[in-house]
Design a protein around this motif. Structure first.
Motif, mmCIF file in Angstrom:
data_model
loop_
_atom_site.group_PDB
_atom_site.id
_atom_site.type_symbol
_atom_site.label_atom_id
_atom_site.label_comp_id
_atom_site.label_asym_id
_atom_site.label_seq_id
_atom_site.Cartn_x
_atom_site.Cartn_y
_atom_site.Cartn_z
ATOM 1 N N ALA A 1 -31.767 34.924 -95.885
ATOM 2 C CA ALA A 1 -32.576 34.281 -94.914
ATOM 3 C C ALA A 1 -32.056 33.680 -93.944
ATOM 4 C CB ALA A 1 -33.636 33.218 -95.769
ATOM 5 N N MET A 2 -30.994 32.799 -94.280
ATOM 6 C CA MET A 2 -30.229 32.117 -92.967
ATOM 7 C C MET A 2 -29.657 33.148 -92.056
ATOM 8 S SD MET A 2 -28.271 29.519 -95.343
ATOM 9 C CE MET A 2 -26.735 29.180 -94.069
ATOM 10 N N GLN A 3 -29.148 34.251 -92.465
ATOM 11 C CA GLN A 3 -28.521 35.221 -91.716
ATOM 12 C C GLN A 3 -29.636 36.080 -90.828
ATOM 13 O OE1 GLN A 3 -27.903 39.241 -92.431
ATOM 14 N NE2 GLN A 3 -27.013 39.449 -90.658
ATOM 15 N N HIS A 4 -30.793 36.363 -91.439
ATOM 16 C CA HIS A 4 -31.811 37.149 -90.660
ATOM 17 C C HIS A 4 -32.518 36.011 -89.736
ATOM 18 C CE1 HIS A 4 -33.036 40.189 -93.697
ATOM 19 N NE2 HIS A 4 -31.793 40.266 -93.632
ATOM 20 N N ARG A 5 -32.238 34.609 -89.723
ATOM 21 C CA ARG A 5 -32.712 33.863 -88.853
ATOM 22 C C ARG A 5 -31.792 33.499 -87.805
ATOM 23 N NH1 ARG A 5 -34.664 30.701 -93.320
ATOM 24 N NH2 ARG A 5 -32.738 29.340 -93.194
ATOM 25 N N GLY A 6 -30.554 34.246 -87.906
ATOM 26 C CA GLY A 6 -29.498 34.172 -86.857
ATOM 27 C C GLY A 6 -28.718 32.725 -86.830
ATOM 28 N N GLU A 7 -28.652 32.110 -88.148
ATOM 29 C CA GLU A 7 -27.854 30.947 -88.228
ATOM 30 C C GLU A 7 -26.623 31.342 -88.596
ATOM 31 O OE1 GLU A 7 -29.672 28.288 -91.169
ATOM 32 O OE2 GLU A 7 -31.577 28.821 -90.725
ATOM 33 N N ILE A 8 -25.728 30.566 -87.942
ATOM 34 C CA ILE A 8 -24.145 30.540 -88.045
ATOM 35 C C ILE A 8 -23.872 29.582 -89.128
ATOM 36 C CG2 ILE A 8 -21.933 30.411 -87.053
ATOM 37 C CD1 ILE A 8 -23.753 32.209 -85.941
ATOM 38 N N TYR A 9 -23.210 30.283 -90.200
ATOM 39 C CA TYR A 9 -22.897 29.263 -91.439
ATOM 40 C C TYR A 9 -21.237 29.877 -91.808
ATOM 41 C CZ TYR A 9 -22.570 27.476 -96.135
ATOM 42 O OH TYR A 9 -22.432 26.768 -97.336
ATOM 43 N N GLU A 10 -20.407 28.970 -91.463
ATOM 44 C CA GLU A 10 -19.156 29.371 -91.841
ATOM 45 C C GLU A 10 -18.285 28.463 -92.698
ATOM 46 O OE1 GLU A 10 -17.626 29.860 -87.785
ATOM 47 O OE2 GLU A 10 -18.235 31.892 -87.670
#
Length: 302
Positions: free
Chosen positions: A29-38
């Protein structure tokens, strides 16, 4: 949790697997929202491939990149493993240079030996005996489409291969019933059947096996390394095909999965992947997110 490995589904507890599945859904869901998480910035994933791959390579390489890390691809042509260096020696060296390692190879003993000699977490990305990463994706896919798989009936159609073995382990860890629909002479490992006889049974007839099933799953008739058996297997497995007509015998909410690549006209009918009950494209994408959750978890202690 330091230096844990993921060689089969039994390396984690049911609660850990449930947590990983839910985390994969969250990361998706985070990736589909375009969130950057590294969280894995500056971490290096070593990817050892002695068997070729499409989905495994892309999902792991894209996954570590999305988490901020980097991947190094190593085929048997690129390493001393392919020239006879002992597995123990390769593990000792590579685990001093990489933060986590995945291996796609032949004998399951290879990943076991590698893990025993590694300083960092090792992931089984497929052996001749098990394919646990695919099951993480499959269980995530079922959860997304139908909710909990606990208590449901799953039917495996085809060869008692590495995918079948991992489905047997999944039946134990996620608490569902498994029907193995395979021809005589192609049963899964006897010790796995014996250890899970309370929830796994063999049914030879595909129509009988499919009755009231909540999930039907299959794989190619001849796995990688069995190409020379293709013609002989086509004769043995000709009645072990999943089609919309077979799906009609299952539960009204049943769905269909395939780890891909699929051979239309063999283990599936030409129109099976176009059937609305087929969720294979979600299943394929979920390899990415399930493995992100897995890598994040294995490196969490660091």
């Amino acid at each position: 949790m330091a230096n844990r490995h993921f060689l089969t589904l039994l390396d984690f507890t049911p609660s850990e697997l449930e947590m990983l599945m839910n985390r994969a859904i969250e990361l998706k869901a985070m990736q589909h929202r375009g969130e950057i998480y590294e969280p894995l910035k500056n971490k290096v994933l070593g990817m050892i491939f002695e068997k070729s791959s499409t989905r495994t390579r892309v999902s792991f390489e894209a996954g570590i990149a999305q988490l901020g890390g980097q991947a190094i691809f190593l085929s048997s042509r690129d390493t001393q493993l392919g020239r006879g260096e002992p597995i123990e020696d390769s593990a000792k060296v590579l685990s001093r240079m990489c933060d986590i390692i995945m291996i796609r190879t032949f004998g399951h003993d290879i990943v076991e030996t590698f893990a025993e000699n590694s300083r960092v977490p090792v992931i089984n990305a497929l052996t001749d005996d098990y394919h646990p990463c695919q099951l993480l994706a499959d269980m995530q896919t079922y959860q997304e489409h139908r909710g909990s798989i606990q208590g449901k009936t799953v039917v495996w159609v085809g060869d008692g291969n590495n995918m079948c073995h991992s489905y047997i382990n999944a039946a134990r860890q996620w608490d569902f019933k498994l029907v193995v629909n395979c021809p005589e002479g192609f049963d899964p490992l006897p010790e796995l059947l014996n250890d899970n006889k309370d929830r796994v049974r063999i049914v030879r007839d595909t129509k009988e096996a499919a009755k009231d099933a909540h999930l039907l799953v299959t794989d190619v008739w001849a796995s990688m390394g069995q190409e020379e058996e293709q013609k002989a297997r086509e004769k043995v497995f000709k009645d072990y095909q999943v089609s919309p007509a077979i799906m009609d015998l299952a539960h009204k909410d049943a769905i269909f999965m395939h780890c891909l690549p699929a051979h239309r006209g063999e283990e599936i009918s030409h129109d099976m992947l176009d059937d609305p009950r087929a969720v294979v494209w979600d299943e394929a994408e979920n390899r990415l997110h399930a493995q992100k959750a897995l890598m994040e978890y294995l490196l969490a202690s660091e």
